[in-house]
Design a protein around this motif. Structure first.
Motif, PDB file in Angstrom:
ATOM      1  N   LYS A   1      -2.365   3.308  -7.568  1.00 56.27           N
ATOM      2  CA  LYS A   1      -2.192   3.844  -6.216  1.00 56.27           C
ATOM      3  C   LYS A   1      -0.727   4.118  -5.883  1.00 56.27           C
ATOM      4  O   LYS A   1      -0.423   4.914  -5.007  1.00 56.27           O
ATOM      5  CB  LYS A   1      -2.756   2.866  -5.186  1.00 56.27           C
ATOM      6  CG  LYS A   1      -4.248   2.667  -5.282  1.00 56.27           C
ATOM      7  CD  LYS A   1      -4.713   1.652  -4.258  1.00 56.27           C
ATOM      8  CE  LYS A   1      -6.200   1.399  -4.358  1.00 56.27           C
ATOM      9  NZ  LYS A   1      -6.628   0.351  -3.425  1.00 56.27           N
ATOM     10  N   MET A   2       0.166   3.413  -6.552  1.00 51.17           N
ATOM     11  CA  MET A   2       1.597   3.463  -6.228  1.00 51.17           C
ATOM     12  C   MET A   2       2.413   3.884  -7.451  1.00 51.17           C
ATOM     13  O   MET A   2       3.323   3.187  -7.883  1.00 51.17           O
ATOM     14  CB  MET A   2       2.055   2.083  -5.737  1.00 51.17           C
ATOM     15  CG  MET A   2       1.333   1.556  -4.528  1.00 51.17           C
ATOM     16  SD  MET A   2       1.893   2.320  -3.031  1.00 51.17           S
ATOM     17  CE  MET A   2       3.609   1.909  -3.057  1.00 51.17           C
TER      18      MET A   2
ATOM     19  N   ASP B   1       4.657   6.184  -7.871  1.00 58.26           N
ATOM     20  CA  ASP B   1       6.085   6.407  -7.624  1.00 58.26           C
ATOM     21  C   ASP B   1       6.877   5.101  -7.679  1.00 58.26           C
ATOM     22  O   ASP B   1       7.987   5.062  -8.204  1.00 58.26           O
ATOM     23  CB  ASP B   1       6.310   7.095  -6.281  1.00 58.26           C
ATOM     24  CG  ASP B   1       5.858   8.547  -6.293  1.00 58.26           C
ATOM     25  OD1 ASP B   1       5.666   9.106  -7.393  1.00 58.26           O
ATOM     26  OD2 ASP B   1       5.702   9.125  -5.202  1.00 58.26           O
TER      27      ASP B   1
ATOM     28  N   GLU C   1       0.801  -1.225   0.000  1.00 62.78           N
ATOM     29  CA  GLU C   1       0.000   0.000   0.000  1.00 62.78           C
ATOM     30  C   GLU C   1       0.837   1.280   0.000  1.00 62.78           C
ATOM     31  O   GLU C   1       0.359   2.328  -0.388  1.00 62.78           O
ATOM     32  CB  GLU C   1      -0.928   0.014   1.222  1.00 62.78           C
ATOM     33  CG  GLU C   1      -1.877  -1.168   1.307  1.00 62.78           C
ATOM     34  CD  GLU C   1      -3.028  -1.085   0.328  1.00 62.78           C
ATOM     35  OE1 GLU C   1      -3.329   0.022  -0.160  1.00 62.78           O
ATOM     36  OE2 GLU C   1      -3.620  -2.136   0.037  1.00 62.78           O
ATOM     37  N   THR C   2       2.094   1.195   0.481  1.00 64.95           N
ATOM     38  CA  THR C   2       2.960   2.377   0.546  1.00 64.95           C
ATOM     39  C   THR C   2       4.373   1.997   0.128  1.00 64.95           C
ATOM     40  O   THR C   2       4.763   0.821   0.211  1.00 64.95           O
ATOM     41  CB  THR C   2       3.020   2.969   1.969  1.00 64.95           C
ATOM     42  OG1 THR C   2       3.701   2.037   2.830  1.00 64.95           O
ATOM     43  CG2 THR C   2       1.635   3.292   2.516  1.00 64.95           C
ATOM     44  N   GLU C   3       5.135   2.984  -0.280  1.00 73.45           N
ATOM     45  CA  GLU C   3       6.518   2.722  -0.650  1.00 73.45           C
ATOM     46  C   GLU C   3       7.341   2.317   0.579  1.00 73.45           C
ATOM     47  O   GLU C   3       8.230   1.476   0.486  1.00 73.45           O
ATOM     48  CB  GLU C   3       7.124   3.955  -1.332  1.00 73.45           C
ATOM     49  CG  GLU C   3       8.334   3.623  -2.134  1.00 73.45           C
ATOM     50  CD  GLU C   3       8.672   4.656  -3.194  1.00 73.45           C
ATOM     51  OE1 GLU C   3       9.785   4.546  -3.738  1.00 73.45           O
ATOM     52  OE2 GLU C   3       7.866   5.557  -3.475  1.00 73.45           O
ATOM     53  N   ALA C   4       7.016   2.873   1.727  1.00 76.74           N
ATOM     54  CA  ALA C   4       7.704   2.502   2.967  1.00 76.74           C
ATOM     55  C   ALA C   4       7.439   1.029   3.298  1.00 76.74           C
ATOM     56  O   ALA C   4       8.352   0.301   3.708  1.00 76.74           O
ATOM     57  CB  ALA C   4       7.253   3.396   4.117  1.00 76.74           C
ATOM     58  N   GLN C   5       6.204   0.580   3.109  1.00 75.02           N
ATOM     59  CA  GLN C   5       5.864  -0.825   3.337  1.00 75.02           C
ATOM     60  C   GLN C   5       6.642  -1.717   2.367  1.00 75.02           C
ATOM     61  O   GLN C   5       7.159  -2.764   2.753  1.00 75.02           O
ATOM     62  CB  GLN C   5       4.356  -1.057   3.169  1.00 75.02           C
ATOM     63  CG  GLN C   5       3.950  -2.497   3.350  1.00 75.02           C
ATOM     64  CD  GLN C   5       2.531  -2.791   2.865  1.00 75.02           C
ATOM     65  OE1 GLN C   5       1.901  -1.955   2.213  1.00 75.02           O
ATOM     66  NE2 GLN C   5       2.048  -3.979   3.160  1.00 75.02           N
TER      67      GLN C   5
END
Length: 125
Positions: A80-81, A83, A25-29
């Motif tokens: 959604k992602m 990047d 769900e996120t680049e950090a994840q």
């Protein structure tokens, strides 16, 4: 009786696959899960929910997640992602990126189930 057994086996495989497939769900994840995978093989599927080829590959990816338990499989919704898609130069979906030790190994575009499994087999050593 055989039908019931098939249903149970299918349910167990899909339940196991759901646990193996990681929805990012996120680049950090993504970065954290990639780090957690250590030196193992990571397969990243870049897709969108509405694309027919992505829908067709869903079941195949779930089955591969069960067959190759030591391979981390990430699913990324490129809408959604964006990047992360840019980071890996994704130009079409579905796209599959293969990483090992956190480093890019190879990638390909298209809903090619045989190529996906062959690449997993080749890199999973």
């Amino acid at each position: 009786m055989k039908f019931v057994i098939c249903l149970i086996v299918s349910y167990l495989c899909l339940t196991s696959a759901e646990n193996k497939l990681q929805i990012i769900e996120t680049e950090a994840q993504f970065d954290e899960q990639l780090k957690n995978a250590g030196n193992g093989l990571v397969v990243v599927e870049f897709c969108v929910k509405w694309a027919t080829p992505c829908i067709a590959m869903k079941t195949i990816l779930e089955k591969l997640a069960v067959l190759y338990e030591n391979v981390a499989i990430f699913k990324v919704d490129i809408e959604k992602m964006k990047d992360l898609g840019t980071r890996f130069k994704i130009s079409a979906v579905p796209a599959y990126v293969f990483l090992k030790d956190g480093q890019f190994i190879e990638s390909f575009l298209g809903a090619e189930s045989r190529r996906l499994e062959h690449t997993i087999m080749k890199l999973n050593n």
